[in-house]
Design an enzyme around this catalytic site. Structure first.
Site, PDB file in Angstrom:
ATOM      1  NE  ARG A   1      -6.814  -9.164  -0.598  1.00  0.00           N
ATOM      2  CZ  ARG A   1      -7.194  -8.628   0.562  1.00  0.00           C
ATOM      3  NH1 ARG A   1      -8.130  -7.702   0.578  1.00  0.00           N
ATOM      4  NH2 ARG A   1      -6.633  -9.006   1.691  1.00  0.00           N
TER       5      ARG A   1
ATOM      6  CG  ASN B   1     -10.098   2.035  -1.396  1.00  0.00           C
ATOM      7  OD1 ASN B   1     -10.516   0.902  -1.243  1.00  0.00           O
ATOM      8  ND2 ASN B   1      -8.814   2.324  -1.457  1.00  0.00           N
TER       9      ASN B   1
ATOM     10  CG  ASP C   1     -28.814  -3.681  -2.627  1.00  0.00           C
ATOM     11  OD1 ASP C   1     -28.549  -4.014  -3.806  1.00  0.00           O
ATOM     12  OD2 ASP C   1     -29.291  -4.458  -1.788  1.00  0.00           O
TER      13      ASP C   1
ATOM     14  CG  HIS D   1      -9.844  -1.378  -5.283  1.00  0.00           C
ATOM     15  ND1 HIS D   1     -10.345  -1.688  -4.042  1.00  0.00           N
ATOM     16  CD2 HIS D   1     -10.859  -1.531  -6.164  1.00  0.00           C
ATOM     17  CE1 HIS D   1     -11.622  -2.015  -4.175  1.00  0.00           C
ATOM     18  NE2 HIS D   1     -11.953  -1.924  -5.448  1.00  0.00           N
ATOM     19  CB  ILE D   2      -4.126   1.644  -2.804  1.00  0.00           C
ATOM     20  CG1 ILE D   2      -4.838   2.902  -2.277  1.00  0.00           C
ATOM     21  CG2 ILE D   2      -2.610   1.805  -2.766  1.00  0.00           C
ATOM     22  CD1 ILE D   2      -4.668   3.158  -0.794  1.00  0.00           C
ATOM     23  CB  THR D   3      -3.241  -3.284  -4.215  1.00  0.00           C
ATOM     24  OG1 THR D   3      -4.517  -3.802  -3.830  1.00  0.00           O
ATOM     25  CG2 THR D   3      -2.458  -2.815  -2.992  1.00  0.00           C
TER      26      THR D   3
ATOM     27  CE1 TYR E   1      -4.034  -2.008   0.312  1.00  0.00           C
ATOM     28  CE2 TYR E   1      -2.708  -3.292   1.844  1.00  0.00           C
ATOM     29  CZ  TYR E   1      -3.827  -3.165   1.053  1.00  0.00           C
ATOM     30  OH  TYR E   1      -4.751  -4.165   0.991  1.00  0.00           O
TER      31      TYR E   1
END
Length: 150
Positions: free
Chosen positions: A113, A76, A89, A102-104, A25
């Site tokens: 994931r 995120n 929803d 998403h950082i990664t 990260y």
């Protein structure tokens, strides 16, 4: 006239950026991410409301509050990406442009994931570019919000 409001929401454990798995990260903190978003928002003529929570219910409530208040959502969802139908929803009911960040690169990580409920509500997804993904999301949101005004 007030600038369009973009709500930037961050899910669980993102308050631990800079400490949690820096090899994945990076060393930037959530405060650094907020400063980056504020700078990008100013550049693109947007206002931001930047928040983080470890609570799924609070995150869902914040998303619901965006309806009629915000021009768009950058989110995120972190660990709720793969688990929260309630978040999906809520995002759908806002009827707002949503950019998932998403950082990664979630597709280069563990198999679980790879699936995102949030993506089903997202206008676009940015992953794997570190915290600069937030600035890219802000740029894209400025374009999306600008299109809505035309």
């Amino acid at each position: 006239m007030n600038p369009p409001l973009i709500v930037v929401l961050n899910g669980p454990n993102l308050n631990m950026l800079g400490v949690r798995e820096p090899e994945k990260y990076g060393t930037a903190t959530l405060d650094d991410v907020e400063a980056l978003c504020a700078e990008a928002a100013e550049e693109f003529g947007l206002a931001i409301d930047f928040r983080q929570t470890n609570s799924e219910g609070e995150l869902v409530t914040w998303v619901q509050e965006c309806r009629g208040r915000a021009a768009g959502i950058i989110i995120n969802p972190a660990g709720y990406t793969t688990t929260s139908i309630a978040l999906l929803d809520a995002l759908l009911l806002t009827e707002l442009p949503v950019i998932e960040v998403h950082i990664t690169n979630i597709h280069r990580r563990e198999e679980f994931r790879h699936h995102s409920y949030v993506s089903k509500a997202a206008t676009g997804v940015i992953c794997g570019l570190g915290i600069s993904g937030y600035a890219l999301a802000m740029r894209a949101m400025a374009e999306l919000v600008g299109e809505d005004e035309d």
